[in-house]
Design a protein around this motif. Sequence first.
Motif, short mmCIF file in Angstrom:
data_model
loop_
_atom_site.label_atom_id
_atom_site.label_comp_id
_atom_site.label_asym_id
_atom_site.label_seq_id
_atom_site.Cartn_x
_atom_site.Cartn_y
_atom_site.Cartn_z
N ILE A 1 8.08 8.79 -0.77
CA ILE A 1 9.34 8.80 -1.51
C ILE A 1 10.45 8.16 -0.70
O ILE A 1 11.24 7.35 -1.20
CB ILE A 1 9.71 10.25 -1.90
N GLU A 2 10.52 8.49 0.59
CA GLU A 2 11.54 7.91 1.43
C GLU A 2 11.32 6.41 1.62
O GLU A 2 12.28 5.63 1.69
CB GLU A 2 11.57 8.63 2.79
N GLY A 3 10.04 5.99 1.71
CA GLY A 3 9.75 4.57 1.84
C GLY A 3 10.16 3.80 0.61
O GLY A 3 10.73 2.70 0.70
N ILE A 4 9.87 4.36 -0.57
CA ILE A 4 10.27 3.72 -1.82
C ILE A 4 11.79 3.70 -1.93
O ILE A 4 12.39 2.71 -2.39
CB ILE A 4 9.65 4.45 -3.02
N ARG B 1 -4.02 -13.53 -0.58
CA ARG B 1 -4.33 -13.56 0.85
C ARG B 1 -3.67 -12.35 1.50
O ARG B 1 -2.58 -12.43 2.06
CB ARG B 1 -3.83 -14.87 1.48
N PRO B 2 -4.33 -11.19 1.43
CA PRO B 2 -3.72 -9.93 1.87
C PRO B 2 -3.29 -9.91 3.33
O PRO B 2 -2.48 -9.06 3.71
CB PRO B 2 -4.83 -8.91 1.61
N ASN B 3 -3.86 -10.79 4.14
CA ASN B 3 -3.46 -10.82 5.54
C ASN B 3 -2.19 -11.61 5.79
O ASN B 3 -1.67 -11.63 6.91
CB ASN B 3 -4.59 -11.42 6.40
N LEU B 4 -1.68 -12.26 4.73
CA LEU B 4 -0.47 -13.07 4.85
C LEU B 4 0.74 -12.22 4.49
O LEU B 4 0.95 -11.87 3.34
CB LEU B 4 -0.56 -14.29 3.93
N ALA B 5 1.52 -11.88 5.50
CA ALA B 5 2.67 -10.99 5.32
C ALA B 5 3.93 -11.78 5.01
O ALA B 5 4.17 -12.85 5.57
CB ALA B 5 2.88 -10.14 6.56
N GLN B 6 4.75 -11.23 4.12
CA GLN B 6 6.05 -11.81 3.77
C GLN B 6 7.13 -10.82 4.16
O GLN B 6 7.27 -9.75 3.56
CB GLN B 6 6.13 -12.09 2.28
N PRO B 7 7.92 -11.09 5.19
CA PRO B 7 8.99 -10.16 5.58
C PRO B 7 10.01 -9.98 4.46
O PRO B 7 10.43 -10.95 3.82
CB PRO B 7 9.63 -10.84 6.80
N LEU B 8 10.37 -8.74 4.21
CA LEU B 8 11.36 -8.48 3.17
C LEU B 8 12.69 -9.15 3.48
O LEU B 8 13.40 -9.60 2.58
CB LEU B 8 11.57 -6.97 3.01
N ASN B 9 13.04 -9.23 4.75
CA ASN B 9 14.30 -9.86 5.13
C ASN B 9 14.34 -11.35 4.76
O ASN B 9 15.41 -11.93 4.59
CB ASN B 9 14.53 -9.71 6.64
N LEU C 1 13.87 0.32 -2.62
CA LEU C 1 14.66 0.12 -3.82
C LEU C 1 16.14 -0.06 -3.50
O LEU C 1 16.84 -0.80 -4.20
CB LEU C 1 14.47 1.29 -4.78
N THR C 2 16.61 0.60 -2.46
CA THR C 2 17.99 0.43 -2.05
C THR C 2 18.27 -1.01 -1.65
O THR C 2 19.33 -1.57 -1.94
CB THR C 2 18.33 1.37 -0.88
N ALA C 3 17.29 -1.62 -0.98
CA ALA C 3 17.44 -3.02 -0.56
C ALA C 3 17.21 -3.98 -1.72
O ALA C 3 17.88 -5.01 -1.82
CB ALA C 3 16.46 -3.33 0.57
N LEU C 4 16.29 -3.65 -2.61
CA LEU C 4 15.90 -4.56 -3.69
C LEU C 4 16.89 -4.61 -4.85
O LEU C 4 17.22 -5.68 -5.36
CB LEU C 4 14.52 -4.16 -4.22
N THR D 1 0.85 -1.19 0.00
CA THR D 1 0.00 0.00 0.00
C THR D 1 0.88 1.24 0.00
O THR D 1 1.57 1.52 0.99
CB THR D 1 -0.94 0.02 1.21
N SER D 2 0.90 1.95 -1.11
CA SER D 2 1.68 3.17 -1.32
C SER D 2 3.18 2.91 -1.45
O SER D 2 3.81 3.37 -2.38
CB SER D 2 1.41 4.21 -0.23
N TYR D 3 3.76 2.21 -0.50
CA TYR D 3 5.16 1.81 -0.62
C TYR D 3 5.40 0.60 0.28
O TYR D 3 4.76 0.45 1.31
CB TYR D 3 6.11 2.96 -0.23
N PRO D 4 6.30 -0.28 -0.11
CA PRO D 4 6.61 -1.44 0.74
C PRO D 4 7.37 -0.98 1.98
O PRO D 4 8.29 -0.16 1.88
CB PRO D 4 7.50 -2.31 -0.15
N ASP D 5 6.99 -1.49 3.14
CA ASP D 5 7.75 -1.19 4.34
C ASP D 5 8.60 -2.42 4.69
O ASP D 5 9.43 -2.82 3.88
CB ASP D 5 6.84 -0.77 5.49
N GLU D 6 8.39 -3.02 5.82
CA GLU D 6 9.16 -4.20 6.15
C GLU D 6 8.53 -5.49 5.63
O GLU D 6 9.12 -6.56 5.75
CB GLU D 6 9.32 -4.30 7.68
#
Length: 217
Positions: free
Chosen positions: A137-140, A98-106, A144-147, A86-91
Amino acid sequence: MVWRLLKQPVQVAWDYELDIEATIEQIERDGIFTDVVMRPVITQRTELLLLIDDNSGMLPFFPILQPFIQAIAEARITPAQIYRFTSYPDEYLYNWYRPNLAQPLNDLLPKLHLHSTFVLIISDVGAATSTYSQERIEGISKFLTALSPCVRQLIWLNPLPPQRWKQTSAMTIDAVLNGKMLTYTPASLQTATRETQKENMIQIWQMYSPTQRNQAQ
């Protein structure tokens, strides 16, 4: 057009195979067998990571995304994964079905492949609601820095035309992408098929303030 990107052959790092034709040619040229000729292994195995922004401004555009989603569901594009944010990926990213199923970026990022993962992000970046958000913008930027070090190529599709990006977060993110944020048009997608990995590199430094930029260098 994006389908063509997924079919482009890629070199698998450090893997080589015997090049029979070149070895025979070398023997005929030298008149003696001195060594075999090896060549990089080429594969068409490219995996897709599809990331879709589900903020309210994007809802009217969901129908045009169905070809991507259906092709993945029917395994016409495989391997592939779909996540939403939603708007930008956080953690976390969230499972598309299944929108309630979260996948940690780590957990997700280490499983991506520098030589074969193709990332397609679809988001209006605030253009649909004519908004500029420094938080977005900061969230994106952080995402992107991590991706970017983990993937072969990244393409950002905006369902709105460039004239709608002005004075919104989309204008800034387009600059970060070297002016290569794409619109959802055949001509724009055709441009993406001609991009090389080097040409597709994003300029993360453009997201930072001068002080942050010096620290990042």
